[in-house]
Design an enzyme around this catalytic site. Structure first.
Site, mmCIF file in Angstrom:
data_model
loop_
_atom_site.group_PDB
_atom_site.id
_atom_site.type_symbol
_atom_site.label_atom_id
_atom_site.label_comp_id
_atom_site.label_asym_id
_atom_site.label_seq_id
_atom_site.Cartn_x
_atom_site.Cartn_y
_atom_site.Cartn_z
ATOM 1 N N SER A 143 0.836 -1.203 0.000
ATOM 2 C CA SER A 143 0.000 0.000 0.000
ATOM 3 C C SER A 143 0.864 1.243 0.000
ATOM 4 O O SER A 143 1.971 1.240 0.565
ATOM 5 C CB SER A 143 -0.861 -0.034 1.270
ATOM 6 O OG SER A 143 -1.478 1.208 1.479
ATOM 7 N N TYR B 83 -1.799 -1.117 10.898
ATOM 8 C CA TYR B 83 -2.067 -1.609 9.538
ATOM 9 C C TYR B 83 -0.860 -1.346 8.644
ATOM 10 O O TYR B 83 -0.349 -2.246 7.973
ATOM 11 C CB TYR B 83 -3.320 -0.939 8.947
ATOM 12 C CG TYR B 83 -3.452 -1.206 7.466
ATOM 13 C CD1 TYR B 83 -3.811 -2.475 6.996
ATOM 14 C CD2 TYR B 83 -3.160 -0.221 6.524
ATOM 15 C CE1 TYR B 83 -3.888 -2.731 5.632
ATOM 16 C CE2 TYR B 83 -3.242 -0.470 5.162
ATOM 17 C CZ TYR B 83 -3.605 -1.735 4.728
ATOM 18 O OH TYR B 83 -3.666 -1.989 3.380
ATOM 19 N N LYS C 25 2.066 -3.925 6.773
ATOM 20 C CA LYS C 25 2.494 -3.967 5.357
ATOM 21 C C LYS C 25 4.009 -3.817 5.254
ATOM 22 O O LYS C 25 4.661 -4.528 4.475
ATOM 23 C CB LYS C 25 1.795 -2.855 4.562
ATOM 24 C CG LYS C 25 0.300 -3.052 4.388
ATOM 25 C CD LYS C 25 -0.019 -4.266 3.524
ATOM 26 C CE LYS C 25 -1.498 -4.527 3.391
ATOM 27 N NZ LYS C 25 -1.821 -5.826 2.761
ATOM 28 N N PHE D 279 -2.214 2.778 -4.660
ATOM 29 C CA PHE D 279 -2.649 4.078 -4.172
ATOM 30 C C PHE D 279 -4.138 3.931 -3.784
ATOM 31 O O PHE D 279 -4.445 3.039 -3.011
ATOM 32 C CB PHE D 279 -2.249 5.181 -5.172
ATOM 33 C CG PHE D 279 -0.768 5.488 -4.969
ATOM 34 C CD1 PHE D 279 0.218 4.549 -5.294
ATOM 35 C CD2 PHE D 279 -0.364 6.648 -4.351
ATOM 36 C CE1 PHE D 279 1.572 4.775 -5.012
ATOM 37 C CE2 PHE D 279 0.980 6.888 -4.077
ATOM 38 C CZ PHE D 279 1.943 5.957 -4.405
ATOM 39 N N ARG E 48 -9.070 14.444 9.875
ATOM 40 C CA ARG E 48 -9.067 13.092 10.463
ATOM 41 C C ARG E 48 -7.636 12.810 10.942
ATOM 42 O O ARG E 48 -6.686 12.957 10.161
ATOM 43 C CB ARG E 48 -9.505 12.080 9.399
ATOM 44 C CG ARG E 48 -9.642 10.664 9.895
ATOM 45 C CD ARG E 48 -10.274 9.758 8.837
ATOM 46 N NE ARG E 48 -9.515 9.669 7.591
ATOM 47 C CZ ARG E 48 -9.848 8.913 6.548
ATOM 48 N NH1 ARG E 48 -10.975 8.187 6.591
ATOM 49 N NH2 ARG E 48 -9.110 8.884 5.466
HETATM 50 P P1 NAD Z 1 -11.154 -6.767 1.071
HETATM 51 O O1 NAD Z 1 -11.386 -6.762 2.535
HETATM 52 O O2 NAD Z 1 -12.313 -6.498 0.183
HETATM 53 O O3 NAD Z 1 -10.474 -8.140 0.623
HETATM 54 C C1 NAD Z 1 -9.644 -8.880 1.481
HETATM 55 C C2 NAD Z 1 -10.142 -10.322 1.434
HETATM 56 O O4 NAD Z 1 -9.304 -11.125 2.273
HETATM 57 C C3 NAD Z 1 -11.574 -10.458 1.978
HETATM 58 O O5 NAD Z 1 -12.322 -11.219 1.049
HETATM 59 C C4 NAD Z 1 -11.412 -11.199 3.307
HETATM 60 O O6 NAD Z 1 -12.516 -12.013 3.581
HETATM 61 C C5 NAD Z 1 -10.133 -11.993 3.042
HETATM 62 N N1 NAD Z 1 -9.357 -12.316 4.250
HETATM 63 C C6 NAD Z 1 -8.968 -11.467 5.236
HETATM 64 N N2 NAD Z 1 -8.241 -12.138 6.150
HETATM 65 C C7 NAD Z 1 -8.145 -13.419 5.728
HETATM 66 C C8 NAD Z 1 -7.512 -14.586 6.230
HETATM 67 N N3 NAD Z 1 -6.829 -14.560 7.385
HETATM 68 N N4 NAD Z 1 -7.624 -15.725 5.519
HETATM 69 C C9 NAD Z 1 -8.309 -15.770 4.361
HETATM 70 N N5 NAD Z 1 -8.933 -14.708 3.837
HETATM 71 C C10 NAD Z 1 -8.849 -13.542 4.509
HETATM 72 O O7 NAD Z 1 -9.980 -5.717 0.785
HETATM 73 P P2 NAD Z 1 -9.413 -5.184 -0.594
HETATM 74 O O8 NAD Z 1 -9.721 -3.732 -0.669
HETATM 75 O O9 NAD Z 1 -9.802 -6.075 -1.697
HETATM 76 O O10 NAD Z 1 -7.858 -5.307 -0.290
HETATM 77 C C11 NAD Z 1 -7.111 -6.418 -0.703
HETATM 78 C C12 NAD Z 1 -5.668 -6.242 -0.252
HETATM 79 O O11 NAD Z 1 -5.160 -5.015 -0.774
HETATM 80 C C13 NAD Z 1 -5.491 -6.157 1.255
HETATM 81 O O12 NAD Z 1 -4.311 -6.828 1.620
HETATM 82 C C14 NAD Z 1 -5.335 -4.667 1.514
HETATM 83 O O13 NAD Z 1 -4.576 -4.401 2.667
HETATM 84 C C15 NAD Z 1 -4.609 -4.223 0.261
HETATM 85 N N6 NAD Z 1 -4.819 -2.798 -0.063
HETATM 86 C C16 NAD Z 1 -6.092 -2.330 -0.193
HETATM 87 C C17 NAD Z 1 -6.292 -0.990 -0.484
HETATM 88 C C18 NAD Z 1 -7.683 -0.408 -0.568
HETATM 89 O O14 NAD Z 1 -7.833 0.804 -0.422
HETATM 90 N N7 NAD Z 1 -8.720 -1.199 -0.841
HETATM 91 C C19 NAD Z 1 -5.194 -0.143 -0.665
HETATM 92 C C20 NAD Z 1 -3.912 -0.676 -0.544
HETATM 93 C C21 NAD Z 1 -3.740 -2.021 -0.246
HETATM 94 C C1 WQD Z 2 -9.281 9.856 0.952
HETATM 95 C C2 WQD Z 2 -9.436 11.341 1.213
HETATM 96 C C3 WQD Z 2 -9.710 11.884 3.539
HETATM 97 C C4 WQD Z 2 -13.578 9.892 4.029
HETATM 98 C C5 WQD Z 2 -6.788 4.805 3.071
HETATM 99 C C6 WQD Z 2 -5.712 4.089 3.838
HETATM 100 C C7 WQD Z 2 -4.646 3.602 2.896
HETATM 101 C C8 WQD Z 2 -5.238 2.765 1.755
HETATM 102 C C9 WQD Z 2 -6.387 3.459 1.099
HETATM 103 C C10 WQD Z 2 -5.128 0.459 2.344
HETATM 104 C C11 WQD Z 2 -8.655 11.833 2.436
HETATM 105 C C12 WQD Z 2 -10.964 12.241 2.769
HETATM 106 C C13 WQD Z 2 -12.396 10.388 3.510
HETATM 107 C C14 WQD Z 2 -14.593 10.794 4.409
HETATM 108 C C15 WQD Z 2 -13.191 12.626 3.723
HETATM 109 N N1 WQD Z 2 -5.782 1.535 2.239
HETATM 110 N N2 WQD Z 2 -12.209 11.731 3.361
HETATM 111 N N3 WQD Z 2 -14.353 12.125 4.235
HETATM 112 O O1 WQD Z 2 -6.986 7.841 3.791
HETATM 113 O O2 WQD Z 2 -6.081 8.155 1.444
HETATM 114 O O3 WQD Z 2 -6.194 5.920 2.397
HETATM 115 O O4 WQD Z 2 -7.327 3.908 2.079
HETATM 116 O O5 WQD Z 2 -3.964 0.263 2.214
HETATM 117 O O6 WQD Z 2 -3.764 2.858 3.671
HETATM 118 O O7 WQD Z 2 -5.150 5.009 4.780
HETATM 119 O O8 WQD Z 2 -8.289 7.015 1.773
HETATM 120 O O9 WQD Z 2 -10.633 7.086 1.058
HETATM 121 O O10 WQD Z 2 -10.112 7.129 3.527
HETATM 122 O O11 WQD Z 2 -9.572 9.137 2.147
HETATM 123 O O12 WQD Z 2 -13.031 13.842 3.600
HETATM 124 O O13 WQD Z 2 -15.662 10.414 4.908
HETATM 125 O O14 WQD Z 2 -10.818 11.604 1.519
HETATM 126 O O15 WQD Z 2 -9.440 12.851 4.524
HETATM 127 O O16 WQD Z 2 -8.192 13.120 2.142
HETATM 128 P P1 WQD Z 2 -6.850 7.331 2.423
HETATM 129 P P2 WQD Z 2 -9.739 7.512 2.153
#
Ligand code: NAD
Ligand code: WQD
Length: 351
Positions: free
Chosen positions: A131, A155, A159, A190, A305
């Site tokens: 991430s 979190y 990572k 991102f 936040r």
């Molecule tokens: P998500 O929660 O929709 O998907 C994660 C999946 O993993 C879910 O289906 C959940 O049931 C499964 N899971 C969790 N723990 C588990 C375990 N111990 N064993 C088996 N399955 C398990 O999330 P997502 O948004 O699809 O994210 C996927 C990956 O990408 C995650 O590792 C997350 O940290 C990373 N990521 C997400 C974002 C984002 O903003 N969505 C950004 C950066 C990185």
């Molecule tokens: C985006 C922008 C908030 C909600 C997070 C995790 C990051 C990654 C992605 C997993 C920011 C603003 C948000 C709201 C708002 N996840 N906001 N009102 O914080 O960039 O990233 O998700 O890896 O690790 O930190 O994403 O969508 O929460 O926020 O004003 O109700 O929207 O302040 O500027 P963020 P976000």
């Protein structure tokens, strides 16, 4: 190619989730067979039925926790995996400070269980969901992969710890050195948004969404009253936070490109930003969503936040040069697809 038997199987942990389900679609579109391991702690098996509806190919599914090594071994014994894509994990930044042990168990210990079983079965290719959070509060933008890493919450730390573990594994010189063929990509996402154009799969957060886009979509459809914009006094174009929003289908295609590049590169461990290289503010996102949906999104300005940063967007050149991948969908398309998903599935995957 349509028959499952002729497809090369790829293990997709967390494949029922938001990003994983979109990756399943693109893997199938590229001729692979996704074999999903997911404990469904934050998803529904319905997403995989929808993947089958979109593609005509049903992913193989095992409801298993990645910490359950015995069950994982059975999966590895059944399928001859070309590679593993590891999405399984927990992802809520705020929650990770409340229950850090669970985050380390799922995200860190879960990855160790998986890599131990991969080593037993000599499956050496791994793509890991990292991430942009690993860059903390960057000194400048755009952010490239050489920027220092830093994070302030469990979190993000999970990572970073996993990135370090995977680098050590890839460079290990242990007893099985002769065997060591580890080939690992760390993909630093991102801000993934949007949904598949069919409107059949998308993001389905449990409870009140933490992330901006699902919150905006639920305000637009009338499930939530108004958006709180977290701060308008940042040093950005309009004072609200700037992020690099990337269409989830682009992100999924980035995984297929990374998989294909693992087949060409030598052993090792490399990090890539998956972003668009463009930053948009919260207010720009609200305006774009209103335009795409034809609905108004009432908002109020609230306090910042805790833990948020002003600006975060990528330099995406390394992925372009080395993976031959770049994002192709713009903001308008991200919003249209997010809105289609929200409208067709006002309650997500639940009936
Ligand atoms: P998500 O929660 O929709 O998907 C994660 C999946 O993993 C879910 O289906 C959940 O049931 C499964 N899971 C969790 N723990 C588990 C375990 N111990 N064993 C088996 N399955 C398990 O999330 P997502 O948004 O699809 O994210 C996927 C990956 O990408 C995650 O590792 C997350 O940290 C990373 N990521 C997400 C974002 C984002 O903003 N969505 C950004 C950066 C990185
Ligand atoms: C985006 C922008 C908030 C909600 C997070 C995790 C990051 C990654 C992605 C997993 C920011 C603003 C948000 C709201 C708002 N996840 N906001 N009102 O914080 O960039 O990233 O998700 O890896 O690790 O930190 O994403 O969508 O929460 O926020 O004003 O109700 O929207 O302040 O500027 P963020 P976000």
């Amino acid at each position: 190619m349509s028959s499952s038997a002729s497809r090369s199987p790829i293990l997709v942990t967390g494949g029922a989730g938001f990003i994983g389900s979109h990756v399943c679609v693109e893997l199938i579109n590229s001729g692979y067979l996704p074999v999903v391991v997911d404990n469904l702690c934050n998803s529904s098996a319905e997403s995989l039925k929808r993947v089958a509806q979109i593609t005509g190919v049903t992913p193989v599914f095992y409801q298993i926790d990645v910490n359950d090594k015995d069950s994982l071994r059975k999966v590895f014994a059944t399928h001859s995996f070309e590679a593993v894509m590891h999405f399984a994990g927990l992802k809520a930044v705020g929650e990770s400070s409340q229950i850090p042990m669970k985050y380390y168990r799922y995200n860190v210990a879960g990855t160790l269980s998986l890599t131990e079983v991969m080593e037993e079965f000599k499956v050496w290719k791994l793509i890991f969901s990292s991430s942009a959070t690993v860059y903390g509060d960057p000194a400048s933008v755009p952010i490239d992969e050489g920027f220092p890493t830093f994070t302030t919450n469990p979190y993000g730390r999970s990572k970073l710890i996993v990135e370090d573990i995977l680098r050590d594994i890839a460079h290990s010189t242990g007893s099985s050195k002769a065997d060591n063929q580890w080939n690992i990509s760390l993909l630093r996402y991102f801000n993934p948004v949007g949904a598949h154009e069919s409107g059949l799969i998308g993001e389905d957060p449990a409870g009140i969404p933490n992330n901006l886009l699902p919150y905006v979509a639920q305000v637009a459809i009338g499930k939530l009253q108004q958006l709180s914009v977290y701060g308008n006094d940042y040093d950005t174009l309009d004072g609200t936070g700037v992020r690099d929003y990337i269409h989830v289908v682009d992100l999924a295609l980035g995984h297929v490109a990374a998989l294909q590049s693992l087949n060409k590169t030598g052993v090792g461990c490399r990090a890539y930003n998956l972003g668009t290289g463009c930053g948009y503010s919260v207010l720009q996102m609200v305006n774009a969503f209103e335009k795409a949906s034809g609905r108004s999104v009432p908002y109020k300005i609230s306090a910042r936040r805790p833990g948020d940063i002003a600006s975060c967007y990528s330099n995406a050149q390394k992925a372009k040069a080395e993976l031959g991948w770049e994002a192709k969908y713009g903001l308008e398309r991200m919003m249209q697809d997010a809105w289609r998903w929200q409208q067709k599935n006002p309650n997500g995957f639940s009936e």
